[in-house]
Design a protein around this motif. Structure first.
Motif, mmCIF file in Angstrom:
data_model
loop_
_atom_site.group_PDB
_atom_site.id
_atom_site.type_symbol
_atom_site.label_atom_id
_atom_site.label_comp_id
_atom_site.label_asym_id
_atom_site.label_seq_id
_atom_site.Cartn_x
_atom_site.Cartn_y
_atom_site.Cartn_z
ATOM 1 N N LYS A 89 0.844 -1.196 0.000
ATOM 2 C CA LYS A 89 0.000 0.000 0.000
ATOM 3 C C LYS A 89 0.878 1.244 0.000
ATOM 4 O O LYS A 89 1.786 1.399 0.827
ATOM 5 C CB LYS A 89 -0.933 0.001 1.203
ATOM 6 C CG LYS A 89 -2.020 1.059 1.114
ATOM 7 C CD LYS A 89 -3.081 0.870 2.190
ATOM 8 C CE LYS A 89 -4.214 1.868 2.000
ATOM 9 N NZ LYS A 89 -5.282 1.693 3.007
ATOM 10 N N SER A 90 0.625 2.136 -0.956
ATOM 11 C CA SER A 90 1.440 3.342 -1.072
ATOM 12 C C SER A 90 0.681 4.603 -0.678
ATOM 13 O O SER A 90 1.223 5.501 -0.060
ATOM 14 C CB SER A 90 1.957 3.488 -2.504
ATOM 15 O OG SER A 90 0.871 3.539 -3.420
ATOM 16 N N GLU A 91 -0.572 4.673 -1.079
ATOM 17 C CA GLU A 91 -1.435 5.785 -0.695
ATOM 18 C C GLU A 91 -2.825 5.225 -0.453
ATOM 19 O O GLU A 91 -3.051 4.023 -0.582
ATOM 20 C CB GLU A 91 -1.473 6.851 -1.799
ATOM 21 C CG GLU A 91 -0.124 7.513 -2.077
ATOM 22 C CD GLU A 91 -0.222 8.534 -3.184
ATOM 23 O OE1 GLU A 91 -1.294 9.137 -3.351
ATOM 24 O OE2 GLU A 91 0.786 8.727 -3.890
ATOM 25 N N ASP A 96 1.546 -0.288 -4.732
ATOM 26 C CA ASP A 96 2.691 -0.642 -5.574
ATOM 27 C C ASP A 96 2.826 -2.163 -5.544
ATOM 28 O O ASP A 96 2.389 -2.811 -4.585
ATOM 29 C CB ASP A 96 3.980 0.001 -5.057
ATOM 30 C CG ASP A 96 3.889 1.521 -5.026
ATOM 31 O OD1 ASP A 96 3.157 2.078 -5.864
ATOM 32 O OD2 ASP A 96 4.545 2.138 -4.158
ATOM 33 N N PHE A 141 3.885 0.584 -10.231
ATOM 34 C CA PHE A 141 3.397 1.503 -9.217
ATOM 35 C C PHE A 141 1.991 2.021 -9.540
ATOM 36 O O PHE A 141 1.537 1.994 -10.687
ATOM 37 C CB PHE A 141 4.367 2.686 -9.080
ATOM 38 C CG PHE A 141 5.775 2.273 -8.771
ATOM 39 C CD1 PHE A 141 6.183 2.098 -7.462
ATOM 40 C CD2 PHE A 141 6.692 2.028 -9.792
ATOM 41 C CE1 PHE A 141 7.483 1.702 -7.166
ATOM 42 C CE2 PHE A 141 7.988 1.641 -9.505
ATOM 43 C CZ PHE A 141 8.387 1.470 -8.188
ATOM 44 N N ASN A 142 1.335 2.490 -8.451
ATOM 45 C CA ASN A 142 0.074 3.234 -8.541
ATOM 46 C C ASN A 142 -1.085 2.426 -9.137
ATOM 47 O O ASN A 142 -1.771 2.892 -10.050
ATOM 48 C CB ASN A 142 0.274 4.533 -9.330
ATOM 49 C CG ASN A 142 1.247 5.479 -8.635
ATOM 50 O OD1 ASN A 142 1.263 5.567 -7.399
ATOM 51 N ND2 ASN A 142 2.059 6.171 -9.415
ATOM 52 N N GLY A 229 7.673 -1.355 1.436
ATOM 53 C CA GLY A 229 7.835 -0.193 0.568
ATOM 54 C C GLY A 229 8.814 -0.475 -0.554
ATOM 55 O O GLY A 229 9.810 -1.181 -0.364
ATOM 56 N N ASN A 231 10.615 1.390 -4.321
ATOM 57 C CA ASN A 231 10.811 2.605 -5.100
ATOM 58 C C ASN A 231 11.912 2.349 -6.122
ATOM 59 O O ASN A 231 12.712 1.413 -5.975
ATOM 60 C CB ASN A 231 11.199 3.781 -4.198
ATOM 61 C CG ASN A 231 10.685 5.102 -4.721
ATOM 62 O OD1 ASN A 231 10.564 5.300 -5.931
ATOM 63 N ND2 ASN A 231 10.374 6.025 -3.811
ATOM 64 N N TRP A 250 9.016 8.284 0.503
ATOM 65 C CA TRP A 250 7.644 7.784 0.556
ATOM 66 C C TRP A 250 6.806 8.769 1.374
ATOM 67 O O TRP A 250 7.207 9.164 2.476
ATOM 68 C CB TRP A 250 7.579 6.409 1.226
ATOM 69 C CG TRP A 250 8.250 5.316 0.457
ATOM 70 C CD1 TRP A 250 7.652 4.389 -0.335
ATOM 71 C CD2 TRP A 250 9.652 5.022 0.421
ATOM 72 N NE1 TRP A 250 8.586 3.524 -0.866
ATOM 73 C CE2 TRP A 250 9.835 3.891 -0.419
ATOM 74 C CE3 TRP A 250 10.788 5.590 1.013
ATOM 75 C CZ2 TRP A 250 11.076 3.341 -0.678
ATOM 76 C CZ3 TRP A 250 12.028 5.048 0.750
ATOM 77 C CH2 TRP A 250 12.158 3.926 -0.095
ATOM 78 N N ASN A 252 3.563 8.150 2.292
ATOM 79 C CA ASN A 252 2.573 7.456 3.111
ATOM 80 C C ASN A 252 3.177 6.982 4.429
ATOM 81 O O ASN A 252 4.404 6.940 4.608
ATOM 82 C CB ASN A 252 2.006 6.256 2.346
ATOM 83 C CG ASN A 252 3.097 5.285 1.931
ATOM 84 O OD1 ASN A 252 4.053 5.660 1.255
ATOM 85 N ND2 ASN A 252 2.966 4.030 2.343
ATOM 86 N N LEU A 254 4.613 4.506 7.030
ATOM 87 C CA LEU A 254 5.320 3.234 6.962
ATOM 88 C C LEU A 254 5.550 2.705 8.366
ATOM 89 O O LEU A 254 5.916 3.476 9.266
ATOM 90 C CB LEU A 254 6.680 3.405 6.264
ATOM 91 C CG LEU A 254 6.672 3.692 4.757
ATOM 92 C CD1 LEU A 254 8.095 3.905 4.258
ATOM 93 C CD2 LEU A 254 6.003 2.556 3.989
#
Length: 278
Positions: A89-91, A96, A141-142, A229, A231, A250, A252, A254
């Motif tokens: 979960k990213s947002e 992701d 991503f996203n 996470g 990236n 990031w 969001n 964590l």
């Protein structure tokens, strides 16, 4: 004409044993004939036996005694292995995705397409490569999803194998990653200022003799064995012996990060990615 004593004795013995000599000669000829007939029968037997084997040998020349299908099956490369596939979960309502794959072959490079699917939503199809005996992470991503338990899939397709007989001919990257530091959101920067994002800072030195137009650095955050996470940090014109200071962030929340993994990647199979030597 008078006979000598020796001639007289010989004529006497011959006359005396004439019948025996005659039968001895006949017996000898019979034995010789038996030997010759036996030899003839022996040669004839082996002639026909060898002729049969010879014919079998001639017939076998037209047959394919090598099972090339078995050989091809034995020497073909093993399929790429997907070691893990997870969503992170990213947002809010966004995720992701990450997967780790492995090439189990020691003499085959694979070029392939990959695509992530999250809860039925298909991501873009991308192209990548993997070297012999290499493990690497793939990311996207996203993705949007309302599900609390998202189902994620990594599809590997259009795999093309290239056999490498001399592994020493493969150009290898020699990125040295050091001074990795993770700063959680809320960490103190100065007395009056705190960080409002999660951030990883690190240094990379290109120790290889090659300079690259493009290189990427994949950042994976772990809480124990769980990925929390991911990236990707792209870089341009990474020169040989150059040091770069890079950061990933990031926004969001964590949880506690216990380990940070940095995985460098530069396409050494594409000659166009190598910068000319100055």
């Amino acid at each position: 004409m008078f006979l000598t004593e020796k001639q007289f004795k010989f004529a006497y013995l011959f006359a005396k044993y004439k019948s025996k000599i005659k039968w001895s000669i006949v017996a000898g000829l019979v034995i010789l004939n038996i030997i010759l007939i036996g030899f003839f029968v022996f040669k004839t037997f082996f002639y026909f036996k060898d002729r049969k084997n010879y014919q079998i040998m001639i017939d076998s020349l037209s047959k394919n005694l090598i099972d090339y299908n078995v050989i091809r099956e034995k020497n073909k490369p093993k399929d790429l292995v997907i070691l893990l596939t997870e969503s992170v979960k990213s947002e809010k309502q966004k995720f992701d995705v990450v997967s780790q794959i492995e090439n189990l072959n020691s003499q085959f490079v694979a070029q392939y397409d990959y695509q992530f699917v999250l809860d039925g939503m298909e991501g873009k199809t991308k192209t990548n490569f993997i070297l012999p005996n290499e493990k690497k992470f793939l990311m996207d991503f996203n993705f949007e999803s309302l599900s609390k338990n998202s189902i994620v899939e990594c599809r590997i397709k259009n795999v093309q194998w290239k056999r490498i007989r001399y592994l020493s001919k493969i150009l290898k990257t020699e990125f040295k990653v050091e001074n990795i530091k993770y700063y959680p959101a809320g960490a103190q920067i100065t007395i009056n200022k705190k960080r409002d994002i999660n951030q990883v800072d690190f240094e990379v030195i290109n120790n290889s003799p090659y300079s690259f137009w493009d290189a990427i650095f994949k950042v994976i955050l772990y809480q124990n064995k769980k990925i929390i996470g991911v990236n990707i940090i792209p870089t341009k014109q990474f020169l040989s012996r150059e040091k770069k200071f890079l950061s990933a962030s990031w926004n969001n929340f964590l949880p506690l990060v216990t380990e940070v993994i940095i995985e460098p990647e530069a396409d050494t199979l594409n000659i166009k990615n190598l910068m000319p030597v100055k």
